[in-house]
Design a protein around this motif. Structure first.
Motif, PDB file in Angstrom:
ATOM      1  N   ALA A  60      94.785 -34.459  58.548  1.00 26.32           N
ATOM      2  CA  ALA A  60      95.087 -35.228  59.765  1.00 26.32           C
ATOM      3  C   ALA A  60      96.406 -34.768  60.390  1.00 26.32           C
ATOM      4  CB  ALA A  60      95.144 -36.719  59.439  1.00 26.32           C
ATOM      5  N   ARG A  61      97.398 -34.511  59.550  1.00 27.79           N
ATOM      6  CA  ARG A  61      98.699 -34.041  60.052  1.00 27.79           C
ATOM      7  C   ARG A  61      98.550 -32.686  60.726  1.00 27.79           C
ATOM      8  NH1 ARG A  61     101.845 -30.291  59.044  1.00 27.79           N
ATOM      9  NH2 ARG A  61     100.516 -29.638  57.318  1.00 27.79           N
ATOM     10  N   SER A  62      97.723 -31.795  60.144  1.00 26.31           N
ATOM     11  CA  SER A  62      97.561 -30.451  60.701  1.00 26.31           C
ATOM     12  C   SER A  62      96.918 -30.482  62.087  1.00 26.31           C
ATOM     13  CB  SER A  62      96.710 -29.589  59.758  1.00 26.31           C
ATOM     14  OG  SER A  62      95.349 -30.009  59.772  1.00 26.31           O
ATOM     15  N   MET A  63      96.137 -31.535  62.351  1.00 26.50           N
ATOM     16  CA  MET A  63      95.485 -31.658  63.658  1.00 26.50           C
ATOM     17  C   MET A  63      96.295 -32.507  64.634  1.00 26.50           C
ATOM     18  SD  MET A  63      91.402 -31.915  62.867  1.00 26.50           S
ATOM     19  CE  MET A  63      91.489 -33.279  61.704  1.00 26.50           C
ATOM     20  N   ALA A 120      91.295 -30.819  39.027  1.00 29.42           N
ATOM     21  CA  ALA A 120      91.841 -31.449  40.234  1.00 29.42           C
ATOM     22  C   ALA A 120      92.976 -30.610  40.811  1.00 29.42           C
ATOM     23  CB  ALA A 120      92.327 -32.861  39.924  1.00 29.42           C
ATOM     24  N   GLY A 121      93.810 -30.048  39.926  1.00 28.47           N
ATOM     25  CA  GLY A 121      94.896 -29.200  40.393  1.00 28.47           C
ATOM     26  C   GLY A 121      94.411 -27.826  40.808  1.00 28.47           C
ATOM     27  N   ALA A 122      93.493 -27.253  40.020  1.00 32.05           N
ATOM     28  CA  ALA A 122      93.001 -25.908  40.309  1.00 32.05           C
ATOM     29  C   ALA A 122      92.254 -25.853  41.634  1.00 32.05           C
ATOM     30  CB  ALA A 122      92.100 -25.426  39.164  1.00 32.05           C
ATOM     31  N   ILE A 123      91.346 -26.786  41.846  1.00 35.11           N
ATOM     32  CA  ILE A 123      90.560 -26.779  43.078  1.00 35.11           C
ATOM     33  C   ILE A 123      91.425 -27.138  44.278  1.00 35.11           C
ATOM     34  CG2 ILE A 123      88.666 -27.980  44.265  1.00 35.11           C
ATOM     35  CD1 ILE A 123      87.147 -27.912  41.638  1.00 35.11           C
ATOM     36  N   ALA A 124      92.411 -28.017  44.078  1.00 34.29           N
ATOM     37  CA  ALA A 124      93.342 -28.335  45.164  1.00 34.29           C
ATOM     38  C   ALA A 124      94.153 -27.111  45.563  1.00 34.29           C
ATOM     39  CB  ALA A 124      94.268 -29.474  44.743  1.00 34.29           C
ATOM     40  N   LEU A 125      94.548 -26.304  44.570  1.00 32.70           N
ATOM     41  CA  LEU A 125      95.317 -25.090  44.860  1.00 32.70           C
ATOM     42  C   LEU A 125      94.465 -24.083  45.622  1.00 32.70           C
ATOM     43  CD1 LEU A 125      98.133 -23.893  44.412  1.00 32.70           C
ATOM     44  CD2 LEU A 125      97.241 -22.773  42.365  1.00 32.70           C
ATOM     45  N   ILE A 126      93.195 -23.957  45.230  1.00 36.16           N
ATOM     46  CA  ILE A 126      92.267 -23.080  45.960  1.00 36.16           C
ATOM     47  C   ILE A 126      92.101 -23.578  47.390  1.00 36.16           C
ATOM     48  CG2 ILE A 126      89.873 -22.257  46.081  1.00 36.16           C
ATOM     49  CD1 ILE A 126      89.814 -22.428  43.011  1.00 36.16           C
ATOM     50  N   TYR A 151      91.709 -25.480  57.520  1.00 32.79           N
ATOM     51  CA  TYR A 151      91.403 -26.638  56.691  1.00 32.79           C
ATOM     52  C   TYR A 151      89.906 -26.904  56.587  1.00 32.79           C
ATOM     53  CZ  TYR A 151      96.216 -28.192  56.079  1.00 32.79           C
ATOM     54  OH  TYR A 151      97.538 -28.282  55.697  1.00 32.79           O
ATOM     55  N   ARG A 152      89.225 -26.831  57.723  1.00 35.55           N
ATOM     56  CA  ARG A 152      87.799 -27.179  57.736  1.00 35.55           C
ATOM     57  C   ARG A 152      87.013 -26.261  56.798  1.00 35.55           C
ATOM     58  NH1 ARG A 152      84.054 -26.103  61.771  1.00 35.55           N
ATOM     59  NH2 ARG A 152      85.694 -25.159  63.035  1.00 35.55           N
ATOM     60  N   THR A 153      87.274 -24.965  56.881  1.00 29.22           N
ATOM     61  CA  THR A 153      86.582 -24.000  56.024  1.00 29.22           C
ATOM     62  C   THR A 153      86.918 -24.209  54.559  1.00 29.22           C
ATOM     63  OG1 THR A 153      86.634 -22.387  57.818  1.00 29.22           O
ATOM     64  CG2 THR A 153      86.230 -21.532  55.605  1.00 29.22           C
ATOM     65  N   ALA A 154      88.142 -24.666  54.282  1.00 29.58           N
ATOM     66  CA  ALA A 154      88.603 -24.817  52.896  1.00 29.58           C
ATOM     67  C   ALA A 154      87.769 -25.818  52.108  1.00 29.58           C
ATOM     68  CB  ALA A 154      90.070 -25.235  52.880  1.00 29.58           C
ATOM     69  N   TYR A 155      87.134 -26.763  52.804  1.00 30.00           N
ATOM     70  CA  TYR A 155      86.342 -27.774  52.095  1.00 30.00           C
ATOM     71  C   TYR A 155      85.089 -27.202  51.433  1.00 30.00           C
ATOM     72  CZ  TYR A 155      89.207 -31.659  53.697  1.00 30.00           C
ATOM     73  OH  TYR A 155      90.250 -32.534  53.893  1.00 30.00           O
ATOM     74  N   ILE A 156      84.791 -25.942  51.677  1.00 27.07           N
ATOM     75  CA  ILE A 156      83.616 -25.321  51.069  1.00 27.07           C
ATOM     76  C   ILE A 156      83.723 -25.287  49.547  1.00 27.07           C
ATOM     77  CG2 ILE A 156      84.482 -22.936  51.092  1.00 27.07           C
ATOM     78  CD1 ILE A 156      80.884 -24.138  51.902  1.00 27.07           C
ATOM     79  N   TYR A 173      89.220 -35.650  43.970  1.00 30.05           N
ATOM     80  CA  TYR A 173      90.566 -35.652  44.530  1.00 30.05           C
ATOM     81  C   TYR A 173      90.727 -34.689  45.695  1.00 30.05           C
ATOM     82  CZ  TYR A 173      91.858 -38.838  40.906  1.00 30.05           C
ATOM     83  OH  TYR A 173      91.917 -39.962  40.120  1.00 30.05           O
ATOM     84  N   LEU A 174      89.684 -33.919  45.976  1.00 28.37           N
ATOM     85  CA  LEU A 174      89.726 -33.060  47.149  1.00 28.37           C
ATOM     86  C   LEU A 174      89.874 -33.894  48.414  1.00 28.37           C
ATOM     87  CD1 LEU A 174      89.498 -30.111  48.097  1.00 28.37           C
ATOM     88  CD2 LEU A 174      87.044 -30.479  48.363  1.00 28.37           C
ATOM     89  N   GLY A 175      88.990 -34.878  48.565  1.00 25.52           N
ATOM     90  CA  GLY A 175      89.069 -35.744  49.741  1.00 25.52           C
ATOM     91  C   GLY A 175      90.306 -36.608  49.734  1.00 25.52           C
ATOM     92  N   LEU A 176      90.610 -37.191  48.579  1.00 26.82           N
ATOM     93  CA  LEU A 176      91.740 -38.117  48.482  1.00 26.82           C
ATOM     94  C   LEU A 176      93.080 -37.441  48.743  1.00 26.82           C
ATOM     95  CD1 LEU A 176      90.615 -40.133  45.347  1.00 26.82           C
ATOM     96  CD2 LEU A 176      90.990 -41.113  47.611  1.00 26.82           C
ATOM     97  N   SER A 177      93.239 -36.234  48.235  1.00 26.58           N
ATOM     98  CA  SER A 177      94.552 -35.585  48.303  1.00 26.58           C
ATOM     99  C   SER A 177      94.748 -34.734  49.552  1.00 26.58           C
ATOM    100  CB  SER A 177      94.773 -34.714  47.058  1.00 26.58           C
ATOM    101  OG  SER A 177      93.831 -33.655  47.022  1.00 26.58           O
ATOM    102  N   THR A 178      93.674 -34.440  50.283  1.00 27.93           N
ATOM    103  CA  THR A 178      93.812 -33.517  51.414  1.00 27.93           C
ATOM    104  C   THR A 178      93.701 -34.172  52.787  1.00 27.93           C
ATOM    105  OG1 THR A 178      91.433 -32.997  51.466  1.00 27.93           O
ATOM    106  CG2 THR A 178      92.841 -31.642  50.028  1.00 27.93           C
TER     107      THR A 178
END
Length: 402
Positions: A254-257, A360-366, A376-381, A244-249
């Protein structure tokens, strides 16, 4: 394992697949809402990811109850109850919009998450045990296709009523009245559907029946004596986190860019995941074992994560779907590996696995915190250590039997 033939599996899989489409739609609503709430409720980026926490914390809190509910009500009635809970949750979106209350909005998503938790535990175990365990990942992949098509469709449908470029919170009222009504009707229809009950090996109270016993499970006294299950809970935690990292972010990324039509980018991830599911259906188990598929997926996931973090500019967003492709087979393989050999503890094991979905919620919050502080780009680590643990589970953790 149920002695169900391929022919007799068709109708049950179609019914469960349609329910899973509803589950995918419900989760897709979250992805749409992340950029929406930042404007509608005037909250920060990291606060907007509380949407994922609200939904998936329900999995942690309610997960332990899914086993007893499924034992008492059975798989079909359990899924019907899940749909009704989801309907109530979506209905509460309406008063949260009318009062512009972010806490009430999160409460609505939490109640919806209760239904999602029950439906997830029911369908995953049902599909795993209805046929040959070696091909469970292929069957769950079919469910994944149903879910991801409607996950992406959620953004498309809601975009008809809600403009992310010019958010009006009142625009949520009509669509969520309709969605709640549809779920109530579906619950009634499925209650009378011809969905047979199935049992895992050793789950039947008559262990002497040939092909219905599990010596490993019979030697245990409680659920905490299955190390591969306990490690499986952790693997599920990281699995849903990556999935859900890819799906939810991606929409928010895209909006941030400032990219045009940011609500449509989720289709790229969903399409990539569907390709991953199709690969699983074609290759497992004839050309590729479930374990080898999991190893390949995690290696691709780790490599893609590094590419996303290191590649400059807007081009990195097009590697997020590749991460989606890599994560497609994680759930279809980890779940059946984790419930293998549980026998009479199968439903209890499913309950425990459902609690791991809080990942899914914990990693999304991180991710949200890192996106706000580091970009955003760094956050995908955050996907890298997640894939690394699943890699360990594939090769070693899932094989422990003591």
């Amino acid at each position: 394992m149920s002695k169900t033939t391929k022919k007799s599996m068709l109708i049950p899989l179609l019914i469960v697949g349609s329910m899973n489409a509803v589950l995918g739609f419900a989760l897709g609503v979250n992805a749409f809402f992340i950029p929406f709430v930042q404007q509608a409720f005037n909250v920060t980026t990291s606060m907007s990811y509380l949407i994922m926490v609200a939904t998936f914390s329900a999995y942690l809190i309610f997960g332990v109850f899914t086993g007893p509910i499924l034992t008492k009500a059975g798989y079909k009635r359990g899924m019907v109850i899940a749909l009704l809970l989801m309907a109530v949750g979506f209905l509460l979106v309406v008063p949260s919009a009318k009062t512009i209350s972010f806490p009430l909005f999160l409460t609505a998503l939490f109640i919806n998450g209760l239904g999602q938790a029950l439906l997830t535990g029911a369908y995953s175990t049902y599909v795993s045990i209805i046929g040959n365990p070696d091909s469970a990942a292929a069957r769950i992949s079919v469910m994944g296709i149903c879910a991801k098509v409607f996950y992406a469709a959620a953004s498309f449908i809601l975009a008809i009523f809600i403009d992310l470029a010019d958010v009006e919170i009142g625009d949520t009222i009509v669509p969520f009245y309709v969605i709640s009504a549809v779920l109530l009707v579906m619950g009634l229809v499925y209650y009378f559907s011809p969905l047979p009950e199935v049992k895992a090996i050793g789950e039947d109270p008559v262990p002497s029946e040939k092909g219905n016993d599990s010596a490993y499970a019979d030697s245990k006294r409680h659920i905490w004596q299955f190390p591969h299950l306990l490690l499986g809970v952790a693997a599920i935690f990281f699995t849903v986190g990556v999935e859900y990292l890819g799906l939810s972010t991606i929409n928010d990324y895209a909006r941030s860019m400032g990219l045009p039509n940011p609500q449509n980018y989720v289709w790229l991830v969903s399409a990539a995941m569907i390709l991953g599911y199709l690969a699983g259906m074609l290759l497992i188990p004839n050309c590729l074992s479930q374990t080898n598929a999991l190893v390949a997926s995690t290696l691709l996931g780790m490599t893609t994560t590094l590419v996303i973090v290191l590649i400059p500019g807007a081009a990195s967003i097009y590697f997020v779907p590749v991460l989606g492709f890599a994560s497609a087979l994680l759930w279809p393989v980890v779940w059946p590996l984790a419930i293998a050999d549980l026998g009479k503890f199968t439903k209890a094991g499913s309950s425990l696995l459902v609690t791991g979905i809080i990942g899914a919620g914990a990693i999304a919050l991180i991710f949200g915190f890192l996106a706000e502080t580091c970009g955003y780009r760094t956050a995908y680590i955050v996907a890298f250590p997640s894939c690394l643990f699943i890699f360990y589970y594939a090769l070693w953790g899932s094989k422990i039997r003591t």
